[in-house]
Design a protein around this motif. Structure first.
Motif, short mmCIF file in Angstrom:
data_model
loop_
_atom_site.label_atom_id
_atom_site.label_comp_id
_atom_site.label_asym_id
_atom_site.label_seq_id
_atom_site.Cartn_x
_atom_site.Cartn_y
_atom_site.Cartn_z
N PHE A 1 -8.45 6.54 -3.09
CA PHE A 1 -8.31 5.60 -4.21
C PHE A 1 -6.85 5.51 -4.64
CE2 PHE A 1 -8.72 4.42 -8.73
CZ PHE A 1 -9.55 3.31 -8.61
N LEU A 2 -6.15 6.63 -4.62
CA LEU A 2 -4.75 6.65 -5.04
C LEU A 2 -3.80 6.29 -3.90
CD1 LEU A 2 -4.79 9.91 -7.21
CD2 LEU A 2 -4.81 7.54 -8.02
N PHE B 1 -8.20 -0.44 -2.30
CA PHE B 1 -9.35 0.36 -1.89
C PHE B 1 -10.65 -0.27 -2.40
CE2 PHE B 1 -12.32 3.97 -2.38
CZ PHE B 1 -12.32 4.43 -1.08
N LEU B 2 -10.64 -0.71 -3.65
CA LEU B 2 -11.83 -1.35 -4.21
C LEU B 2 -12.11 -2.69 -3.55
CD1 LEU B 2 -11.41 -0.56 -8.02
CD2 LEU B 2 -13.08 0.44 -6.44
N GLY C 1 -11.31 10.11 -4.02
CA GLY C 1 -10.25 10.01 -5.03
C GLY C 1 -8.87 9.93 -4.41
N THR D 1 0.84 -1.19 0.00
CA THR D 1 0.00 0.00 0.00
C THR D 1 0.88 1.25 0.00
OG1 THR D 1 -1.67 -1.19 1.28
CG2 THR D 1 -1.84 1.21 1.23
N SER E 1 -3.97 2.60 -3.00
CA SER E 1 -3.90 1.82 -4.23
C SER E 1 -5.32 1.47 -4.68
CB SER E 1 -3.06 0.54 -4.09
OG SER E 1 -3.82 -0.55 -3.67
N PRO E 2 -5.60 1.64 -5.96
CA PRO E 2 -6.95 1.38 -6.47
C PRO E 2 -7.44 -0.03 -6.16
CG PRO E 2 -5.64 2.52 -8.11
CD PRO E 2 -4.71 2.17 -7.00
#
Length: 344
Positions: free
Chosen positions: A283-284, A291-292, A280, A145, A287-288
């Motif tokens: 999210f960055l 986070f998802l 956002g 991460t 790490s996308p």
């Protein structure tokens, strides 16, 4: 009534009662780990030691960041609290620079060490709840991460905060395993939450998590009538004394600072783009993929939160912090590290 009379009483199994009493005070040794789990555990230790060695070797390669230099100045003038933070970071830097000197390595020494400690805590906690393989996966996910890697290099309050958060989370679980009996894990949990609070005031949210778990799990509601919880709260309360006294002597300047940072000093309004900015940034920074994955895990597990205690426990040790800063971001976007504790 003597032991002989008790043994003679109908329906009384003296040996069984004696065994129960013995197990209460002398826990059974844990079963030996399976060879595969032992191999996984060794792999985790090797991974963390190697990664920590690399991180330690990199500490002197860049100049101190502004926050690090600021905290180092605090460490030269130890106090019960400071304008915006508790004393934890200053005392940690004072200890490391006393050994390694006032240089980049000395200032940052605890950042990779705490990252290693956090990783090990996460592994053993996940292994206890699920399996060694789950623990290994969690450790790898944590250490790839971006925001955690930054915190494993730069010495900021977040390294201390997440370490104490996860440590308190683990000891609270151990305390619940001993319920309904009293265990010293309860006051230890309060102390760890308190030490986290002295590092980052956000750690006080862990009390919300503790109370939520006890209130929402029917079999644990009796803990409100037992001493363990109040020992926990008392230990935490002791840790709050230094910053409270300091703030009382300095016109409660920290509260003014927090209101300003939170953007509520001039009122609260709805700004949808601030929420998007908040999401956002997460999210960055996290790490996308991670986070998802976490978002999907929370949504998928929501229906099981009242059916599986592990899900309820983990859910409520993440939701309060994230929800608070998400709500705050309706008015003004919070920085992604402010609520980093939900990652634990």
């Amino acid at each position: 009534m003597g032991a002989e009379s008790l043994c003679a009483a109908p329906g009384f199994d003296f040996r069984a009662r004696l065994q129960l009493a013995w197990e209460r005070f002398v826990p059974r040794p844990r079963e030996k780990l399976a060879p595969r789990e032992m191999t996984t555990t060794r792999a985790v230790w090797f991974f963390i030691i190697a990664l920590t060695a690399i991180r330690l070797s990199m500490l002197p390669t860049t100049d101190l960041e502004f926050d690090e230099a600021h905290y180092w100045m605090w460490s030269e003038r130890l106090a019960p609290a400071y304008f915006s933070k508790g004393p934890g970071i200053a005392f940690a830097m004072r200890a490391s620079t006393a050994v390694f000197g006032a240089n980049e390595f000395g200032v940052r020494f605890f950042s990779p060490v705490l990252a290693a400690g956090t990783s090990l805590l996460l592994f053993y906690f996940a292994r206890r709840l699920f399996s060694a393989t789950a623990g290994l996966s969690a450790v790898i996910a944590l250490n790839v991460t971006p925001i955690f890697n930054i915190g494993a290099f730069l010495m900021t309050i977040d390294a201390l905060s997440i370490f104490f958060w996860l440590a308190a989370m683990f000891t609270f679980w151990l305390a619940l395993e001993k319920s309904p009996y009293f265990t010293w894990y309860s006051p230890l949990t309060g102390l760890l939450i308190g030490l986290g609070f002295l590092s980052k005031y956000t750690n006080a949210f862990e009390l919300v998590s503790v109370l939520a778990v006890l209130a929402l799990a029917p079999r644990l509601r009796r803990e409100f009538a037992r001493p363990g919880l109040y020992f926990l709260l008392a230990m935490f309360a002791l840790c709050t004394v230094p910053p409270i006294v300091w703030n009382a002597q300095h016109a409660w300047i920290t509260l003014t600072h927090l209101r300003s940072r939170g953007g509520v000093e001039q009122g609260f309004a709805v700004h949808p783009f601030e929420v998007l900015s908040f999401l956002g940034a997460h999210f960055l920074a996290y790490s996308p993929f991670l986070f998802l994955a976490i978002a999907w895990g929370v949504i998928a597990s929501w229906r099981r939160v009242n059916q599986q205690f592990k899900v309820l426990f983990l859910m409520w040790f993440g939701l309060p912090v994230f929800s608070f800063y998400l709500l705050l971001s309706i008015n003004k976007s919070a920085a992604p590290n402010w609520d980093g504790l939900w990652l634990a």
